[in-house]
Design a protein around this motif. Structure first.
Motif: not given
Length: 77
Positions: A30-45
């Motif tokens: 679960r923590l890895e899923a949340l980290r993935i969301l954060q990383d993608i948001a930093i790249d794409e937002a």
């Protein structure tokens, strides 16, 4: 250790994880899923006004057991 699969969805495409990753617990996955969301948001937002990212987590039997989404809406007044 159990294998978990992280499928990614955004407004443009989806990416199905066919290899997965090993974690000692569901909480670690679960923590890895949340980290993935954060990383993608930093790249794409920075370049978009609207963004929705979803990570769907599947277990070793490939049954979905968790889902997390991040939505960003930005607009000038």
């Amino acid at each position: 250790m159990e294998r978990y699969y992280f499928d990614l969805y955004n407004s443009e495409h989806c990416q199905v994880d066919d290899q997965g990753q090993l974690f000692a617990s569901r909480e670690g996955a679960r923590l890895e899923a949340l980290r993935i969301l954060q990383d993608i948001a930093i790249d794409e937002a920075p370049g978009v006004e609207r963004l929705k990212i979803t990570v769907k987590l599947r277990n070793a039997e490939k049954v979905q057991i968790f889902e997390a989404s991040l939505t960003l809406d930005s607009a000038w007044n």
